[in-house]
Design a protein around this motif. Sequence first.
Motif, PDB file in Angstrom:
ATOM      1  N   SER A 271      48.455 -34.580 -37.349  1.00  9.67           N
ATOM      2  CA  SER A 271      47.773 -33.306 -37.621  1.00  9.67           C
ATOM      3  C   SER A 271      46.508 -33.174 -36.784  1.00  9.67           C
ATOM      4  CB  SER A 271      47.388 -33.224 -39.101  1.00  9.67           C
ATOM      5  OG  SER A 271      46.399 -34.207 -39.400  1.00  9.67           O
ATOM      6  N   ASN A 272      45.993 -31.951 -36.756  1.00 12.24           N
ATOM      7  CA  ASN A 272      44.697 -31.696 -36.116  1.00 12.24           C
ATOM      8  C   ASN A 272      43.602 -32.516 -36.780  1.00 12.24           C
ATOM      9  OD1 ASN A 272      45.919 -29.767 -34.486  1.00 12.24           O
ATOM     10  ND2 ASN A 272      45.352 -28.082 -35.825  1.00 12.24           N
ATOM     11  N   ASP A 273      43.669 -32.617 -38.108  1.00 18.34           N
ATOM     12  CA  ASP A 273      42.650 -33.372 -38.848  1.00 18.34           C
ATOM     13  C   ASP A 273      42.673 -34.852 -38.475  1.00 18.34           C
ATOM     14  OD1 ASP A 273      41.688 -31.133 -40.212  1.00 18.34           O
ATOM     15  OD2 ASP A 273      43.124 -31.391 -41.849  1.00 18.34           O
ATOM     16  N   GLU A 274      43.869 -35.417 -38.307  1.00 19.45           N
ATOM     17  CA  GLU A 274      43.953 -36.822 -37.901  1.00 19.45           C
ATOM     18  C   GLU A 274      43.362 -37.013 -36.516  1.00 19.45           C
ATOM     19  OE1 GLU A 274      47.076 -40.540 -37.392  1.00 19.45           O
ATOM     20  OE2 GLU A 274      47.893 -38.514 -37.548  1.00 19.45           O
ATOM     21  N   LEU A 275      43.656 -36.096 -35.606  1.00 22.31           N
ATOM     22  CA  LEU A 275      43.093 -36.212 -34.259  1.00 22.31           C
ATOM     23  C   LEU A 275      41.577 -36.129 -34.313  1.00 22.31           C
ATOM     24  CD1 LEU A 275      43.443 -36.503 -31.224  1.00 22.31           C
ATOM     25  CD2 LEU A 275      43.621 -34.010 -31.098  1.00 22.31           C
ATOM     26  N   HIS A 276      41.050 -35.206 -35.101  1.00 27.02           N
ATOM     27  CA  HIS A 276      39.596 -35.076 -35.215  1.00 27.02           C
ATOM     28  C   HIS A 276      38.972 -36.368 -35.753  1.00 27.02           C
ATOM     29  CE1 HIS A 276      35.709 -33.189 -35.552  1.00 27.02           C
ATOM     30  NE2 HIS A 276      35.618 -33.717 -36.757  1.00 27.02           N
ATOM     31  N   GLU A 277      39.613 -36.949 -36.735  1.00 31.46           N
ATOM     32  CA  GLU A 277      39.117 -38.201 -37.303  1.00 31.46           C
ATOM     33  C   GLU A 277      39.109 -39.311 -36.244  1.00 31.46           C
ATOM     34  OE1 GLU A 277      40.451 -41.442 -40.662  1.00 31.46           O
ATOM     35  OE2 GLU A 277      40.913 -39.327 -41.035  1.00 31.46           O
ATOM     36  N   ILE A 278      40.167 -39.395 -35.460  1.00 35.34           N
ATOM     37  CA  ILE A 278      40.253 -40.398 -34.392  1.00 35.34           C
ATOM     38  C   ILE A 278      39.166 -40.170 -33.358  1.00 35.34           C
ATOM     39  CG2 ILE A 278      41.647 -41.098 -32.401  1.00 35.34           C
ATOM     40  CD1 ILE A 278      44.114 -40.794 -34.263  1.00 35.34           C
ATOM     41  N   LEU A 279      39.047 -38.933 -32.875  1.00 39.87           N
ATOM     42  CA  LEU A 279      38.064 -38.649 -31.819  1.00 39.87           C
ATOM     43  C   LEU A 279      36.639 -38.885 -32.297  1.00 39.87           C
ATOM     44  CD1 LEU A 279      39.601 -35.434 -30.225  1.00 39.87           C
ATOM     45  CD2 LEU A 279      39.806 -37.808 -29.440  1.00 39.87           C
ATOM     46  N   SER A 280      36.341 -38.476 -33.512  1.00 37.78           N
ATOM     47  CA  SER A 280      34.979 -38.657 -34.024  1.00 37.78           C
ATOM     48  C   SER A 280      34.682 -40.121 -34.338  1.00 37.78           C
ATOM     49  CB  SER A 280      34.723 -37.768 -35.234  1.00 37.78           C
ATOM     50  OG  SER A 280      35.584 -38.091 -36.295  1.00 37.78           O
ATOM     51  N   GLY A 281      35.707 -40.976 -34.356  1.00 36.96           N
ATOM     52  CA  GLY A 281      35.510 -42.399 -34.576  1.00 36.96           C
ATOM     53  C   GLY A 281      35.106 -43.173 -33.337  1.00 36.96           C
ATOM     54  N   PHE A 282      35.193 -42.549 -32.166  1.00 36.85           N
ATOM     55  CA  PHE A 282      34.794 -43.243 -30.935  1.00 36.85           C
ATOM     56  C   PHE A 282      33.299 -43.554 -30.986  1.00 36.85           C
ATOM     57  CE2 PHE A 282      38.774 -41.712 -29.105  1.00 36.85           C
ATOM     58  CZ  PHE A 282      39.144 -42.791 -28.317  1.00 36.85           C
ATOM     59  N   PRO A 283      32.920 -44.797 -30.670  1.00 36.74           N
ATOM     60  CA  PRO A 283      31.497 -45.151 -30.679  1.00 36.74           C
ATOM     61  C   PRO A 283      30.641 -44.243 -29.789  1.00 36.74           C
ATOM     62  CG  PRO A 283      32.811 -47.131 -30.612  1.00 36.74           C
ATOM     63  CD  PRO A 283      33.769 -45.968 -30.442  1.00 36.74           C
ATOM     64  N   MET A 284      31.195 -43.749 -28.686  1.00 41.17           N
ATOM     65  CA  MET A 284      30.450 -42.883 -27.764  1.00 41.17           C
ATOM     66  C   MET A 284      30.544 -41.401 -28.138  1.00 41.17           C
ATOM     67  SD  MET A 284      31.345 -44.404 -24.022  1.00 41.17           S
ATOM     68  CE  MET A 284      31.307 -46.134 -23.639  1.00 41.17           C
ATOM     69  N   TYR A 285      31.155 -41.082 -29.268  1.00 46.22           N
ATOM     70  CA  TYR A 285      31.436 -39.690 -29.646  1.00 46.22           C
ATOM     71  C   TYR A 285      30.222 -38.772 -29.489  1.00 46.22           C
ATOM     72  CZ  TYR A 285      32.876 -35.680 -32.485  1.00 46.22           C
ATOM     73  OH  TYR A 285      33.157 -34.419 -32.928  1.00 46.22           O
ATOM     74  N   ALA A 286      29.065 -39.226 -29.899  1.00 43.00           N
ATOM     75  CA  ALA A 286      27.860 -38.379 -29.824  1.00 43.00           C
ATOM     76  C   ALA A 286      27.457 -38.073 -28.380  1.00 43.00           C
ATOM     77  CB  ALA A 286      26.703 -39.054 -30.546  1.00 43.00           C
ATOM     78  N   HIS A 287      27.989 -38.845 -27.443  1.00 38.40           N
ATOM     79  CA  HIS A 287      27.641 -38.675 -26.033  1.00 38.40           C
ATOM     80  C   HIS A 287      28.807 -38.139 -25.211  1.00 38.40           C
ATOM     81  CE1 HIS A 287      24.121 -40.839 -27.232  1.00 38.40           C
ATOM     82  NE2 HIS A 287      24.860 -41.853 -27.627  1.00 38.40           N
ATOM     83  N   MET A 288      29.806 -37.588 -25.907  1.00 31.34           N
ATOM     84  CA  MET A 288      31.001 -37.073 -25.234  1.00 31.34           C
ATOM     85  C   MET A 288      31.117 -35.561 -25.352  1.00 31.34           C
ATOM     86  SD  MET A 288      34.061 -39.503 -26.586  1.00 31.34           S
ATOM     87  CE  MET A 288      34.305 -41.169 -26.046  1.00 31.34           C
ATOM     88  N   LYS A 289      31.646 -34.987 -24.293  1.00 32.71           N
ATOM     89  CA  LYS A 289      32.148 -33.616 -24.339  1.00 32.71           C
ATOM     90  C   LYS A 289      33.662 -33.771 -24.302  1.00 32.71           C
ATOM     91  CE  LYS A 289      32.414 -29.360 -21.720  1.00 32.71           C
ATOM     92  NZ  LYS A 289      32.183 -28.771 -20.402  1.00 32.71           N
TER      93      LYS A 289
END
Length: 92
Positions: free
Chosen positions: A60-78
């Motif tokens: 799902s879209n929600d699962e993808l969002h959870e995965i992407l936001s779990g990246f340690p660098m997430y706050a520094h990613m576009k």
Amino acid sequence: MLFLARMDVSFPAHLTAEQVADFQVREKAYSAQLQESGKMQGIWRIVGEYANHSIYDVESNDELHEILSGFPMYAHMKIKVTPLAKHPNSIR
């Protein structure tokens, strides 16, 4: 559901080399976990940029969002996400 994600990383200038290295170590471990689970189907560096393309196979879209936001660098990613559908000319 398949998704293509382009991730561009841009660290703020105030981070030390040690902080960046720590992010990179944690990012590598998280990425390996996703690849081993089959959620990340592949990852490719974009030549000349601190960026990558990766393919995700998720429920799902929600699962993808959870995965992407779990990246340690997430706050520094576009991140730009593109949903994928099978092409009628694909032989696979």
